[in-house]
Scaffold this active site. Structure first.
Site, PDB file in Angstrom:
ATOM      1  N   GLU A  53      -4.956  15.448  36.354  1.00 37.96           N
ATOM      2  CA  GLU A  53      -3.844  15.641  37.281  1.00 37.96           C
ATOM      3  C   GLU A  53      -3.704  14.459  38.241  1.00 37.96           C
ATOM      4  O   GLU A  53      -2.600  13.978  38.513  1.00 37.96           O
ATOM      5  CB  GLU A  53      -4.046  16.922  38.113  1.00 37.96           C
ATOM      6  CG  GLU A  53      -4.198  18.182  37.293  1.00 37.96           C
ATOM      7  CD  GLU A  53      -5.647  18.553  37.068  1.00 37.96           C
ATOM      8  OE1 GLU A  53      -6.000  19.708  37.317  1.00 37.96           O
ATOM      9  OE2 GLU A  53      -6.433  17.674  36.644  1.00 37.96           O
ATOM     10  N   ARG A 185     -19.810  14.532  15.036  1.00 36.20           N
ATOM     11  CA  ARG A 185     -21.000  14.368  15.881  1.00 36.20           C
ATOM     12  C   ARG A 185     -20.712  13.612  17.168  1.00 36.20           C
ATOM     13  O   ARG A 185     -21.448  13.750  18.143  1.00 36.20           O
ATOM     14  CB  ARG A 185     -22.102  13.658  15.097  1.00 36.20           C
ATOM     15  CG  ARG A 185     -22.688  14.481  13.969  1.00 36.20           C
ATOM     16  CD  ARG A 185     -23.755  13.697  13.217  1.00 36.20           C
ATOM     17  NE  ARG A 185     -24.279  14.455  12.083  1.00 36.20           N
ATOM     18  CZ  ARG A 185     -25.234  14.016  11.276  1.00 36.20           C
ATOM     19  NH1 ARG A 185     -25.766  12.813  11.471  1.00 36.20           N
ATOM     20  NH2 ARG A 185     -25.661  14.759  10.270  1.00 36.20           N
TER      21      ARG A 185
END
Length: 369
Positions: A53, A185
């Site tokens: 934000e 991974r």
């Protein structure tokens, strides 16, 4: 929940780009919209960096005043490594906020929304919620249960075998599956294998997309109840953090040798002669491990399934038939005594990985009788 519009779709895309790589936080994307156009956008890059934000609002500058913010998670309202996002949103002059879902973290959990509304900002919740929750499934599981999100992953033949009768398991799946596995991974916090897999295959358990060590490596975990892992096992080498989970049944001398090889040794409670898996998950959760992939072998995967500890399954099916009554199965353990007790998957997706087929789904446990 409601289907995401174009601006929330963009916020979700931003969040998805960093999914799994900002642990122990949530991957958040944000878009500031003014007069029907994107004025600024941003995403969270990881611990110590500004939240999505804040990045979007800074990019929008003065255009943020009177604008609408689309964000994939409720703005936080607590002091952490960075200032509270709710305060930043209020000070920017944003007039309306669309957030995909409420933050499950107990320090937020609706308080961010309430703070925005007290400041006179209109808040709408639910747009794009389903996808936002999938992006942060590990974060949500950890914040609501204290344990990591557990993914069972295996590659098997058409008849459900993971190795030949001799134990040879190289290679069941093809090169495209191997590439996908190493990319996965890079987006998880930990990867676990049982001692039998270590003894037979001697895997590194590292993330090596493009055959290069990735900058972000999962914690490698070997589950070895009685102390059979050799100190020179590849899963303990490479300078990547490793943890060996064992019980009092292992010898103190072996534990010292494993610690001397650079791995951390954790002695956990014994459950029917094996490492207590719920205790292991509690330990990992306390260390901010949000996601765990269990790669095998069949005995370990069977234990996780029998104890209903799996949240998601990645099953790679290779176009081969191995046969043999004694060939190891992908999932062992006690299993289901009736078909009605079998684990089924929901929200299933299927995709091709070269000649292999990847089936992904979330666990839908049958009701206890």
């Amino acid at each position: 929940m409601s289907a995401p519009g174009p601006f929330m779709l963009r916020a979700l895309e931003l969040a998805r780009e960093r999914a799994g790589r900002v642990s122990p936080g949530a991957s958040v994307g944000a878009v500031v919209v003014k007069n029907g156009r994107i004025a600024g956008e941003g995403r969270y890059e990881g611990p110590g960096t500004p939240h999505g934000e804040t990045v979007a609002i800074l990019a929008a500058g003065e255009a943020a005043r009177g604008a609408t913010l689309y964000v994939t998670l409720e703005p936080c309202c607590h002091e952490g490594r960075t200032p509270p996002c709710a305060r930043t949103v209020i000070e920017s002059g944003i007039a309306e906020v669309h957030c995909a879902h409420i933050d499950p973290d107990s320090r937020v959990s609706g308080r961010g929304r309430a703070e925005l509304e007290r400041a006179g900002i209109r808040v709408a919740v639910g747009e794009g919620e389903a996808e936002a929750r999938r992006i942060n499934e590990g974060f949500i599981k950890h914040r609501t249960t204290g344990r990591p999100f557990v993914i069972a992953k295996f590659a098997a033949s058409l008849d459900g075998k993971i190795a030949a009768t001799s134990g040879d398991s190289r290679w069941v799946s093809g090169p495209q599956t191997l590439a996908w596995s190493h990319e996965l991974r890079t987006r998880i916090d930990a990867i676990a294998a049982g001692v039998n897999t270590v003894l037979v295959d001697d895997p590194q358990l590292t993330a090596r997309p493009g055959d290069r060590m990735h900058e972000r490596q999962p914690l490698r975990i070997v589950i070895d109840s009685r102390g059979r892992t050799p100190p020179d096992a590849k899963a303990l080498a490479c300078g990547v953090p490793a943890l060996v989970a064992t019980t009092e049944a292992s010898s103190p001398e072996w534990r010292e040798r494993i610690a001397g090889a650079g791995a951390q040794v954790e002695v956990l409670p014994d459950r029917s002669g094996r490492v207590d898996l719920p205790a292991l998950l509690d330990l990992l959760g306390a260390r901010d491990v949000l996601s765990l992939v269990v790669e095998g072998g069949g005995v370990l995967l069977g234990s996780f399934v029998d104890q209903r500890l799996v949240d998601k399954v990645h099953a790679v099916i290779a176009p081969m038939i191995i046969g043999g009554a004694t060939a190891p199965a992908a999932v062992a353990g006690e299993g289901a005594s009736r078909m009605a007790d079998a684990l089924r998957l929901r929200d299933v997706s299927v995709e091709r990985l070269g000649e292999d087929v990847l089936v992904t789904g979330y666990t839908a446990w049958p009701a206890h009788n």
